[in-house]
Design an enzyme around this catalytic site. Structure first.
Site, mmCIF file in Angstrom:
data_model
loop_
_atom_site.group_PDB
_atom_site.id
_atom_site.type_symbol
_atom_site.label_atom_id
_atom_site.label_comp_id
_atom_site.label_asym_id
_atom_site.label_seq_id
_atom_site.Cartn_x
_atom_site.Cartn_y
_atom_site.Cartn_z
ATOM 1 N N ASP A 158 -8.868 -53.350 -47.382
ATOM 2 C CA ASP A 158 -7.199 -52.266 -46.662
ATOM 3 C C ASP A 158 -6.295 -51.476 -47.197
ATOM 4 O O ASP A 158 -6.803 -51.701 -48.740
ATOM 5 C CB ASP A 158 -7.094 -53.774 -46.100
ATOM 6 N N CYS A 177 -5.805 -57.787 -34.173
ATOM 7 C CA CYS A 177 -5.478 -58.231 -34.938
ATOM 8 C C CYS A 177 -3.758 -58.370 -34.110
ATOM 9 O O CYS A 177 -3.556 -57.762 -33.817
ATOM 10 C CB CYS A 177 -5.238 -57.977 -36.716
HETATM 11 O O1 LIG Z 1 -0.715 -57.472 -38.747
HETATM 12 C C1 LIG Z 1 0.202 -58.143 -39.697
HETATM 13 O O2 LIG Z 1 1.675 -58.212 -40.018
HETATM 14 C C2 LIG Z 1 -0.296 -58.357 -40.535
HETATM 15 C C3 LIG Z 1 0.558 -59.271 -41.859
HETATM 16 C C4 LIG Z 1 0.055 -60.325 -43.659
HETATM 17 C C5 LIG Z 1 -0.972 -59.450 -42.683
HETATM 18 C C6 LIG Z 1 -1.526 -58.627 -42.681
HETATM 19 C C7 LIG Z 1 -1.461 -59.030 -41.514
HETATM 20 N N1 LIG Z 1 -1.835 -57.692 -40.656
HETATM 21 C C8 LIG Z 1 -3.696 -56.735 -41.291
HETATM 22 O O3 LIG Z 1 -3.386 -55.791 -41.537
HETATM 23 C C9 LIG Z 1 -4.623 -55.040 -41.502
HETATM 24 C C10 LIG Z 1 -4.718 -53.784 -40.976
HETATM 25 O O4 LIG Z 1 -3.774 -53.217 -39.576
HETATM 26 P P1 LIG Z 1 -2.996 -51.669 -39.262
HETATM 27 O O5 LIG Z 1 -4.592 -51.424 -38.411
HETATM 28 O O6 LIG Z 1 -3.436 -51.172 -40.457
HETATM 29 O O7 LIG Z 1 -2.302 -52.821 -38.813
HETATM 30 C C11 LIG Z 1 -5.362 -56.110 -40.087
HETATM 31 O O8 LIG Z 1 -6.609 -57.030 -40.865
HETATM 32 C C12 LIG Z 1 -4.891 -57.357 -39.866
HETATM 33 O O9 LIG Z 1 -5.551 -58.304 -40.258
#
Ligand SMILES: O=C(O)c1ccccc1N[C@@H]1O[C@H](COP(=O)(O)O)[C@@H](O)[C@H]1O
Length: 242
Positions: A131, A12
């Site tokens: 998450d 992502c």
């Molecule tokens: O990545 C971002 O900035 C974000 C912003 C708003 C909503 C979701 C976002 N990201 C999502 O977060 C999870 C996990 O991220 P991490 O690996 O803990 O950094 C993932 O699903 C992204 O799609």
């Protein structure tokens, strides 16, 4: 190359052409473009269109949103910039229902206790994402997922170091953003290390035209989700965690 493992992987927060080129080499199943306001990874529709045009067509593009205008989401789908919709806000189930007419919907849930899993169980979204936050690199207590009875994508704080343990939980998919970055930028070395540690296998990709015909449509998404769910249930019968 195309990766065909049981577990789906999503990278992502791709923001630059270099990110896309690195992803094309390592080949996750999905790539996320963040449109959510306030995110440091946010890109606009024009940038996303450009990145999408260079993304390997067999990698599905997922748009990540947080309480945004459904008309803007629709335009991104209709213009072929995204194939799937990921929702992180307080969107109503009615909105989920409407958006599912356009593209498969992944709905994110912040998991702090088993109570949060109840809403995840009930949503009409095609897929749920469990998450700890929203791209903040934080993990939640993964033991809470034991007994969760629908396919899910595990997200939040995954890294090349901990993904092996995450994969052992047998989620339908794994989603990573911060864990494949160094000082806020996507890191090709970490992308590669993540795929390897997740145990992903690479096989030669089918011809481009075939990929387009057989592209990850809606039906295939559901089919994959359903078959993984059956597999998970079968495996869990003899699982000592039950
Ligand atoms: O990545 C971002 O900035 C974000 C912003 C708003 C909503 C979701 C976002 N990201 C999502 O977060 C999870 C996990 O991220 P991490 O690996 O803990 O950094 C993932 O699903 C992204 O799609």
């Amino acid at each position: 190359m195309e990766r065909r493992g049981i577990m789906q992987v999503k990278f992502c927060g791709l923001r630059t052409m270099a990110d896309v080129e690195a992803a094309n080499r390592v080949h996750p199943d999905m790539a996320g473009f963040v449109f959510a306001h306030g995110s440091s990874r946010r890109i606009d529709a024009r940038t996303a269109a450009l990145l999408r045009s260079r993304l390997d067509p067999s990698i599905r593009a997922v748009g990540v949103f947080c309480d945004q205008d459904p008309a803007a989401i629709e335009e991104l789908v209709k213009n072929g910039i995204i194939d799937m919709i990921q929702l992180h806000g307080q969107e109503s189930e009615e909105m989920v229902r409407q958006l599912r007419r356009l593209a498969p919907v992944i709905r994110a849930f912040r998991i702090r206790s088993v109570l949060d899993l109840e809403a995840a169980r009930k949503t009409r979204a095609d897929m749920v994402l469990l998450d700890a936050g929203a791209g903040e690199g934080k993990t939640f207590d993964w033991s809470l997922t034991a007994g969760f009875d629908r396919p899910y994508i595990l997200a939040g704080g995954l890294t090349p170091e901990n993904v092996r343990i995450a994969a052992a939980l047998q989620p339908w998919g794994l989603d990573v953003s911060s864990g494949i970055e160094t000082r806020g930028r996507k890191d090709p070395g970490k992308m590669q290390a993540f795929m390897e540690a997740a145990g992903c296998r690479r096989i030669p990709a089918p011809k481009r035209e075939m990929v387009r015909q057989d592209g990850m449509g809606w039906a295939r998404f559901l089919l994959l989700a359903a078959s993984t769910a059956t597999g998970n249930r079968k495996d869990r019968k003899g699982d000592s965690r039950k």
